[in-house]
Design a protein around this motif. Sequence first.
Motif, short mmCIF file in Angstrom:
data_model
loop_
_atom_site.label_atom_id
_atom_site.label_comp_id
_atom_site.label_asym_id
_atom_site.label_seq_id
_atom_site.Cartn_x
_atom_site.Cartn_y
_atom_site.Cartn_z
N LEU A 182 -5.99 1.84 -5.94
CA LEU A 182 -6.31 3.11 -6.77
C LEU A 182 -6.52 4.17 -5.58
CD1 LEU A 182 -8.99 3.56 -9.20
CD2 LEU A 182 -9.66 4.65 -7.33
N PRO A 183 -5.85 5.30 -5.71
CA PRO A 183 -5.80 6.38 -4.98
C PRO A 183 -7.09 7.26 -5.29
CG PRO A 183 -4.21 6.90 -6.62
CD PRO A 183 -4.97 5.44 -6.94
N VAL A 184 -7.62 7.98 -4.32
CA VAL A 184 -8.44 9.11 -4.50
C VAL A 184 -7.88 10.45 -4.90
CG1 VAL A 184 -10.37 10.56 -3.53
CG2 VAL A 184 -10.53 8.00 -3.52
N GLY A 185 -8.52 11.29 -5.81
CA GLY A 185 -7.81 12.30 -6.17
C GLY A 185 -8.67 13.48 -5.19
N ARG A 186 -7.75 14.05 -4.51
CA ARG A 186 -8.59 15.02 -3.55
C ARG A 186 -7.69 16.14 -2.97
NH1 ARG A 186 -13.22 13.60 -3.71
NH2 ARG A 186 -12.67 15.25 -5.35
#
Length: 380
Positions: free
Chosen positions: A56-60
């Motif tokens: 899971l990637p962080v949306g930033r």
Amino acid sequence: MKNALYSDNRVKLGVMAFNCSHGSTVTNVDEAWAMTWEDNMALARMADGAGLEALLPVGRWKGYGGQSNFNHRTFETLTWAAAVAAVTSYSTIFATVHAPVIHPVAAAKMAATIDHVSAGRFALNLVAGWYQDEFDMFGISLAPHDERYEYAAEWLTLVKRLWAEEAEFDFEGTYFQGKGLWSQPKPLQSPRPPIMNAGSSETGHAFSARHADMNFAMLRQKDEDSDRGQIAHLKAMAADLGRASQCWIHVYVVCRETEQEARDYLRRYVVEQGDDAAVANMIRIFGAQSATLSDDVLEAFKFHFKAGFGGYPLVGTPEQIVEGILRLSDMGVDGMLISWVDYLSECRQWIEQVLPLMEQAGLRQPFSAAGQVGGDVART
Ligand SMILES: Cc1cc2nc3c(=O)[nH]c(=O)nc-3n(C[C@H](O)[C@H](O)[C@H](O)COP(=O)(O)O)c2cc1C
């Protein structure tokens, strides 16, 4: 074949935030995650080969300042997910999408594309947004807190229709209007890819219960009973709507041969070398923009934010960590997304030392890749 998020393992596992510099640790230590594509690929392949269910990637879009400028280098998550999908074969690949930033017609098609690249392993982590500084780059003013979730609900309704309906349709919503809407190809997963939401406020939880398949919860960590109550409440809200909802949490892990070594290292990267300026910025904005933690709790949470972006601590020997996971499972946690300071070496250690103990404890089955890929779970 089931999407890995619905594997029979009592506690499902994943790795998160490795698309961002420093991952989830707000620290100035030298070994903090530098974030290169080569390391992303190596870590994704390692986790995938060990049968971890989720990446899971962080949306930033912007860093938080301070000496580390925590999270200032990030790979965009939909393009990241497509590339990670192409170099893995089992794990579910998430993209974290800010509803106000990507139009649903574009998002539905991007998601379908990744679902095909991954042979049915895509999942969407939809977030409503809270970090106004990054939205300033788009010229977007975040709507008042609860309205963000009304917007996200309409966004998701539109995406689900684009994934499901064969015929063109017109859409007249409060936030979106369009004529002759249509999207092909459909996602491979039937009826659709799984949806996660990380809303932590009461409104966010209600949104997750109604529209998502899993909530990515921020446990308040006052005590185990209150965390257990929070998870039970989340699941009851979904059950009242005739829906099933998984509860996933973020855990930060420090695993060492002795408890003392683990505690010493935690102290080194959080207390001695934590980036206090970055975490102060984060807490100021998070406190102002989310309806999750009261001011006094936020202050106490500073440590957890530096150690792992507000995640839940698993610190100690492999045995102690598995005891902690047993407690979390008993509290109702279905899945854990892990962050470490040094992802590559610590994920390797997890696979070699913690996974076998989880299997012995009955939390997971030994992984065999054969025939486990793809998603076909009935969801509404
Ligand atoms: C584990 C976890 C992961 C999150 N990941 C993101 C993210 O990648 N990007 C983002 O903008 N917000 C992220 N959030 C923030 C949530 O989407 C949400 O806005 C925040 O928890 C505040 O809750 P509220 O919106 O219900 O007030 C995350 C939250 C949690 C608990």
